[in-house]
Structure formats: C-alpha cells, structure tokens
Design an enzyme around this catalytic site. Sequence first.
Site, short mmCIF file in Angstrom:
data_model
loop_
_atom_site.label_atom_id
_atom_site.label_comp_id
_atom_site.label_asym_id
_atom_site.label_seq_id
_atom_site.Cartn_x
_atom_site.Cartn_y
_atom_site.Cartn_z
N ASN A 208 10.53 -0.04 5.48
CA ASN A 208 11.92 -0.14 5.69
C ASN A 208 12.54 -1.49 5.75
O ASN A 208 11.69 -2.43 5.82
CB ASN A 208 12.45 0.86 6.90
CG ASN A 208 11.90 0.25 8.22
OD1 ASN A 208 11.99 -0.72 8.66
ND2 ASN A 208 10.85 1.11 8.84
N ASP A 277 8.91 7.93 9.97
CA ASP A 277 8.31 9.18 10.40
C ASP A 277 7.47 9.91 9.52
O ASP A 277 7.00 10.90 10.06
CB ASP A 277 9.81 10.01 10.25
CG ASP A 277 11.00 9.52 11.33
OD1 ASP A 277 10.46 8.79 12.37
OD2 ASP A 277 12.05 9.30 11.05
N LYS A 287 -6.60 1.36 -6.44
CA LYS A 287 -5.14 1.16 -7.01
C LYS A 287 -4.86 2.62 -7.68
O LYS A 287 -5.69 2.92 -8.61
CB LYS A 287 -4.97 0.12 -7.59
CG LYS A 287 -3.53 -0.09 -8.40
CD LYS A 287 -3.38 -1.23 -9.19
CE LYS A 287 -2.12 -1.29 -9.60
NZ LYS A 287 -1.96 -2.35 -10.76
N PHE A 322 16.07 3.03 20.59
CA PHE A 322 17.02 2.87 19.83
C PHE A 322 17.31 3.90 18.81
O PHE A 322 16.52 4.64 18.90
CB PHE A 322 16.78 1.48 18.84
CG PHE A 322 16.92 0.09 19.54
CD1 PHE A 322 16.14 -0.32 20.48
CD2 PHE A 322 17.93 -0.77 19.17
CE1 PHE A 322 16.56 -1.61 21.17
CE2 PHE A 322 18.26 -1.93 19.71
CZ PHE A 322 17.15 -2.30 20.76
N LYS A 336 18.75 11.96 21.17
CA LYS A 336 17.36 11.28 21.28
C LYS A 336 17.20 10.93 22.74
O LYS A 336 16.06 10.91 23.07
CB LYS A 336 17.46 10.06 20.22
CG LYS A 336 17.41 10.40 18.83
CD LYS A 336 17.33 9.44 18.05
CE LYS A 336 17.48 9.73 16.61
NZ LYS A 336 17.93 8.79 15.50
N LYS A 340 13.80 12.66 23.90
CA LYS A 340 12.50 11.62 24.12
C LYS A 340 12.12 11.37 25.47
O LYS A 340 11.51 10.42 25.61
CB LYS A 340 12.74 10.42 23.12
CG LYS A 340 12.88 10.88 21.71
CD LYS A 340 12.84 9.78 20.64
CE LYS A 340 13.05 10.15 19.22
NZ LYS A 340 12.43 9.44 18.06
N1 CTP Z 1 10.54 6.29 17.06
C1 CTP Z 1 9.23 6.35 17.41
N2 CTP Z 1 8.40 6.94 16.67
C2 CTP Z 1 8.47 7.58 15.65
C3 CTP Z 1 10.11 7.41 15.21
C4 CTP Z 1 10.88 6.81 15.72
O1 CTP Z 1 8.95 5.86 18.54
N3 CTP Z 1 7.78 8.15 14.82
C5 CTP Z 1 11.67 5.63 18.07
C6 CTP Z 1 12.04 4.40 17.45
O2 CTP Z 1 11.69 3.10 18.00
C7 CTP Z 1 13.64 4.22 18.23
C8 CTP Z 1 13.79 5.74 18.59
O3 CTP Z 1 12.60 6.41 18.25
O4 CTP Z 1 13.63 3.73 19.63
C9 CTP Z 1 14.59 6.72 17.55
O5 CTP Z 1 14.22 6.19 16.09
P1 CTP Z 1 15.23 6.64 14.83
O6 CTP Z 1 14.28 6.23 13.47
O7 CTP Z 1 16.64 6.38 15.14
O8 CTP Z 1 15.13 8.35 15.28
P2 CTP Z 1 13.93 9.19 14.76
O9 CTP Z 1 13.59 9.92 15.94
O10 CTP Z 1 13.09 8.93 13.78
O11 CTP Z 1 14.91 10.61 14.22
P3 CTP Z 1 15.92 10.72 12.74
O12 CTP Z 1 14.91 9.82 11.80
O13 CTP Z 1 15.79 12.06 12.57
O14 CTP Z 1 17.02 9.88 12.94
#
Ligand code: CTP
Length: 399
Positions: A208, A277, A287, A322, A336, A340
């Site tokens: 990303n 995710d 490759k 975040f 969240k 969480k």
């Molecule tokens: N985070 C994490 N582990 C993951 C995904 C996210 O610890 N596999 C943490 C990120 O570092 C951030 C928070 O969870 O502090 C929210 O991340 P975000 O990407 O906004 O949310 P997601 O939980 O991934 O949900 P979505 O993608 O559906 O918004």
Amino acid sequence: MIGLSKKIIIGITGSIAAFKTIQFISDLTKEDYEIEVILTEAGSRFVTPVSIQALTKKRVYIDVFDDDPGTITHVDLVKDADAFLVMPASATTIAKLAHGIADNMLTAAYLAATCPKVIAPAMNVHMFENPVTQRNLKQLVDDGALIVDPDVGLLACGDVGKGKLAKASDVKMILEYAMSEHPLKGYKVVVSAGPTQEAIDPVRFISNHSSGKMGYAIAKAAFTLGADVTLVSGQVALSPLPFIKNVSITSAQDLYEAMIEEAQDADFIIMSAAVADYTPATTATEKIKKNDSDLTLSLKKTKDILYELGQKKPKGQIICGFAMETTDLISNATKKLTKKNADLIIANSLRTAGAGFKTDTNIVTIIDQDGIRPLEIMSKDELGFVILAECLKKREAQS
Ligand code: CTP
C-alpha cells in the site's frame, strides 16, 4: 511542546566540520528557533560571522571583552537560553569545558549557562580516542551534558575511524530531548509504522502507499519525551531513527511476530502501520511467467494484529490504533475501537486534503470511550506529541 520560540545558543569551535553547523543553523531558523551563535577564535577561521549573521539576523560573538557598556554578554546571553549546543566541539574546547576554563566567549558563556547542554565532538580519531579526551567527555557527562557521539568514517585528515561530526538529524534529536520534559521516562513505547509487503513471487508483492511518516514522527516524539522506544517498521524510504530500537519487517506475519514479542513488556503500543488484510495463499518460489491467460491470485486473511494485541492486553497497557477510511469515518473508526479493544483510535480520511499517506501534515479525529474529538490540521511531528499526550492521560486515568 517542542519547537517554536525556544532559544538555543550554538558554540562553534575550530574543526573542519564547522561548515556543517551553518546548514544546521539555517534549518533551525526555518523552524522559528531563536539562535545565538558564539565562535571561538579558531572557529572563526573555518566559518565567518557574516554567513551566520545572515541566517540568524543576530550579531555573532567571538571576543569575550567585546561587551556593550552595561552588559556582560557571556552571562546575559545565556540567562534565558533553553539549550547550549557546542557543534562541532574540538578536543581543546572539550578540555576547557570539562575543567571550567573560561578563557574565551564560548567557554565563559558555557560556564555561566544553567540550561541543558549538548556537545557534538568532531576531531581526528586518535584525538577522540585519547584517554584525555575520553576522560574530559566523561566529566562533562557526569556534570549533566549530553554527548552526541561522533560517527565512524573517513576523516578530513585521511584517517578512518570515529571522529566525524554526528549527522545533523542525530544532533537535532538529542537537542530536542535536552529541551523537553520527560513524562514518558521509565515507559516502553512500541510503535509500528509503514506498509507491509506480501510476496506473490520472488519479484512481486502486494502493498500500500504508507510512507511511515506518521509512525516515525510518533517514535521520535516518544524518544523526546524520555521513553524507551521500539519502532517496528515496514519497508520505507525513511532512515532508521537513532537512539531507539529499530526492528525491520516485511510482511504482515513478520509484523505480527515482532509486535507480539515487543508488546509483552510495553506500556504503550501505537499501531500506525498499514497492515495488509490479505496475503497470497501461496508464494511462488520462482518468478511467475506470463502466458496467454489471465491470472487469478488467491488471497488468505492475515492476522488482525491490533485485535490480537487488544485480546492479550495486560493491565495498565495503553493501545492506540489508527483508522484510515474513505467513507463513514467516525462510525467505521468507532467500531474498530470496540471490536479491537483499543483505548484510542486515531481516525483520518484519505479524502481530506492535508491528511493521508505521503503528506507531512495530518487531520485526525481522536476517538475513545469519552467521545470524539476532531483536531485541526497539524504537522505529523506535532501530532506525534498530541497522540502520546492522549495516551499518557489514559494511562494516568487508569492508575
Ligand atoms: N491492523 C492490524 N492488523 C491488520 C489490519 C489492521 O493491526 N491485519 C491495525 C492497523 O494498524 C490500524 C487498525 O488496525 O491501527 C485499523 O486498520 P484499518 O486498515 O483502518 O482497518 P481494518 O481493521 O483493516 O479494517 P478495514 O480494512 O475493513 O477498514
């Protein structure tokens, strides 16, 4: 908070590295610090008062007897100083400072100063390693000064070794630490930053746009505030931060393992990393070659690290997550917080100008059990301090 309207005295001594201090002064003046510069006689052979005056808009001091009537400059100048930096500090000046010899403007002002003191030595490796210099530096440390250790490298004299003036960014970090209070002293802060990379094959990965800037700013602020800091970082273009523990990771699984390990004795955890995710269900060992058909990748879920940390959270530990959203910022971020088991969520929208991945500023809303607090636009550096202050408030409320 660090930054605006602090007064810093900078002493420059006779070292070839003196020219680097001119750039350092130029950078500080852009941040609105008030800078007063003192040169030793030897220092004035390497850099001229004219170039310094043009930057600081102030007179540069060299001669301790060159006072205006009714003033005692070496005493008056340092009375309201927030820090005294000697950069570069030669072996001679270090020796004088260690023994209270006040025979020029710089050494007299140093002796008269009661503010925090920072010394950045630069000299030949043998002069630096000489037990006399080491003894003098130890004396200065015992007297409360902070030393920014010189780097190892090719020195102006042609020798290779320790003696190169420390990087400006290292000096700046110690200077900010010296000028700050240390409310996080004794606490361990673990920050995650940057993107994860999920390998498809040895050549390609899914990732990303995270630059890591927000997490690095938080880690730097935590150091300034006196914490013992661990920064677990994905692959970013930023240099590792000095004076803290840097842990480099690549994938979400690496980040998970590092965070579980570091979290055990952490007082504060800030999850600013942008974690994938999903990761490829299998990583090809060779490759992947193209053919005439389309390619479909099968992805499996990664572990939700923040969620896992929230489940394991020991008493007293504060966890800050975040949430970067493109729609329904507040409701998504609030979900969240609960799901969480975080103490705080810092929410920002990718759609807002001045917020997001690559910018130096951010516009966030702080969400916790007490409510929703939108903040004004600010630099990521400044926001780092704000987030840590919020975390500390939570910790204090718990004890
Ligand atoms: N985070 C994490 N582990 C993951 C995904 C996210 O610890 N596999 C943490 C990120 O570092 C951030 C928070 O969870 O502090 C929210 O991340 P975000 O990407 O906004 O949310 P997601 O939980 O991934 O949900 P979505 O993608 O559906 O918004």
